[in-house]
Design a protein around this motif. Sequence first.
Motif, PDB file in Angstrom:
ATOM      1  N   LEU A  82      33.343  42.315  36.579  1.00 36.07           N
ATOM      2  CA  LEU A  82      34.202  41.648  37.565  1.00 36.07           C
ATOM      3  C   LEU A  82      34.665  42.663  38.605  1.00 36.07           C
TER       4      LEU A  82
ATOM      5  N   GLY B 274      32.912  41.299  32.444  1.00 28.62           N
ATOM      6  CA  GLY B 274      32.402  39.953  32.758  1.00 28.62           C
ATOM      7  C   GLY B 274      31.500  39.397  31.666  1.00 28.62           C
TER       8      GLY B 274
ATOM      9  N   TYR C  10      31.647  35.676  39.258  1.00 25.33           N
ATOM     10  CA  TYR C  10      32.575  34.539  39.193  1.00 25.33           C
ATOM     11  C   TYR C  10      31.841  33.218  39.447  1.00 25.33           C
ATOM     12  N   ASN C  11      30.586  33.289  39.918  1.00 22.31           N
ATOM     13  CA  ASN C  11      29.815  32.094  40.238  1.00 22.31           C
ATOM     14  C   ASN C  11      28.759  31.878  39.149  1.00 22.31           C
TER      15      ASN C  11
ATOM     16  N   ASP D 115      31.790  35.650  31.518  1.00 21.88           N
ATOM     17  CA  ASP D 115      31.159  35.041  32.701  1.00 21.88           C
ATOM     18  C   ASP D 115      29.645  34.985  32.564  1.00 21.88           C
TER      19      ASP D 115
END
Length: 743
Positions: free
Chosen positions: A629, A538, A672-673, A541
């Motif tokens: 993730l 991630g 993911y947010n 992200d």
Amino acid sequence: MKLIFRLGGIAALVAGLVILAVLPFATSFVEQWARRDVELRSRLVFSTARDQIVDLMVRNDTEQIDRLFERVATDERVLAIGYCDGQELLFPTKNMPGSFSCAQAARSDSETFSTIRADDRDVLVSAFPLKANGRTGHLVVLHDMSYVQRRGAQARNYIFLALAGVALGAAALVAAIALLIMRRWLASVRQAIENVRAGTPPLPHSDDLPAIGKEIHDVLQELDATRRTIDAAHTDWSPDALRAALSNELSGSEVIVVSNREPYIHNRTDNGITLQIPASGLVAALEPITRACGGTWVAHGSGTADRETVDTYDRVAVPPGHPSYTLRRVWLTEEEQDGYYYGAANEGLWPLCHIAFVRPVFRETDWRMYRAVNAKFADAVVAEAKREDPVVLVQDYHFALLPRMIRERLPRATIVTFWHIPWPNAETFGICPWREEIIDGLLGSSILGFHTQAHCNHFLEAVDAYVESRIDRERDAVTYGGEETLIRPYPISIEWPPAALAGQKSVEECRAAVRQRLGLPPEMRLGVGIERFDYTKGIIDRMKAIDTLLTDYPEWKGHFVFAQVAAPTRSKLANYRQLQEEAEALARDINVRHGTEGYEPIKLLVRHHEPDEVFELFRAADLCVVSSLHDGMNLVAKEFVAARDDEAGVLILSAFAGASRELAEALIVNPYNAHAMGEAFNRALTMPLGEQRERMRLMRDQVRERNVYRWAGQMLLAASRLRKRQRIRRVIAESRRRASAYA
Ligand code: F6P
């Protein structure tokens, strides 16, 4: 039944020997008794006839004496009578043996008895002194003793028959008692077997239990007690505690570790041969364990100078300088690495299990190579095994087929397999064309471990869905092809205290040194992320979250820098190369949009960092981000906590990393947010020191207690319990086999 006959036979034999020993005594007793009877009769004859004889002798009435003697001699036992006057035999009755002479009779002043042979038979000669006409002679009474022998023989026969009857009775009694004991013993063994099968606790001690059954119960009780002791001892795991547990529980056992990545890589550089410790959570966890246990570690020799540093058996003693175990290197061709490592393992299984929305690639050619390389490692394990029952610790998704291959060649090995990455739900796993073969391979293990209970449940669902087996949900055990595999969660961890912490300077010094190296002012707030350049981590992200932070909270511009350490990994694969390119582009973009003269919010450091550098960075940081993730555990999160002995610093942790189950005091985020993660950055940067300390203290306690020695200890002790149970099962099976052979 055979046993009963045998015991009866033994009892009869013993009784027979007793009869043989007793019989001569009994016969001689009867003969002595009969002789005393004859002597008594002689005395009677003498005392009855003495006065009459003396009277007839005084009268010199020889005719009457003859008649008297003949009359007395008619007694059925008396053979003959006579009178010895010196050596002369007078008045012998007609049955007097011709060979008899007075010299044969033992004579004295009192009665005497002697046995002589006359006319081929034993004769008792009784001599009684008799005085008549002023002279002393001896009345001799001869008794035929052959009847005594007849009586002795008769008695012997009767006694023999009587004792034989008693012996047979005793044998029958012994057999009946043995049958009774045997039945109870068998019932008790059966009960013990049932208990082992059902996994119910052993029966409480009972004086009524036959000895062997009780022994089995006692062993089970001991096993139960061991389990309780071990479960209770969960707070103090250290190398010494692990060593002690191993020497108690697995003493004399051989431990072999198998992994793809080797713990020490020798590379040829311009400065000669250099040693590299790879950036691998697996290595970080297993290396201190193998150091504590000794044994052999079998791994792929991937360094450019690896071949130059091994002996003729491809072995090298490690760690260099303080060797405590053997590293056995396995060589792979480029073709093998392409198919097995890059292809099947990292383009197939890695994305399949991580669900990071990178499509897995399943190539049949890769799978064939994967199978062949697993077989190659099986050869190496079998070659390294010095015993037929080693404890083999198989690591990770590179070796799904290896447990079965080892099981086939070392059936008595205890194989503990640990799957270091997540296991997806059954539906997701179902897309894998090799799903049955993978499950079959893994079920060659004695124990199969995952980081979390959720991964165990997913695996059991897959077993249920794709192979014929029996699943015991209560015990999380699978019986497949007649063999049982236990499925268990073992959350992996790091050594405590970490070796890399030993040489570290104070937190203030680390802060100053790192800021200086990165060209940052001393008061700059610093966040770090440290991992391999892997799409599951991630990295993109978290950069997006930093973008959000700097957009939503522009006051942090110029006051916050994020240092992303990313060690290049699997760069041969397009997905990894793309990730690196994308991350570099995004960092540049963020730096352009939010940076100013002399200020870049993101520092991307693309190179491998040794543990000392990593720990210095952790100590210098205000926050650390782990935004996987999907991750089996993630040891970076635990290392950050371990590095912060000042109890300051904030951990931002993905809810999708296994570590979030244990480190609940981190700021848990959904990677993911981006917006929520940006908020988490702001919260971390504004968190009061008191709260940081409270959270960090709790997390440090957790990592200290649930360290890597506990992880390994629990697996190895489970292996030891299993070995004990298997030993008991073998003993029971053997006693059962014997019992049914006897029955
Ligand atoms: O997460 C599982 C794992 O084996 C880690 O332990 C390790 O960091 C990584 O995967 C393997 O990396 P590599 O392919 O470089 O050995």
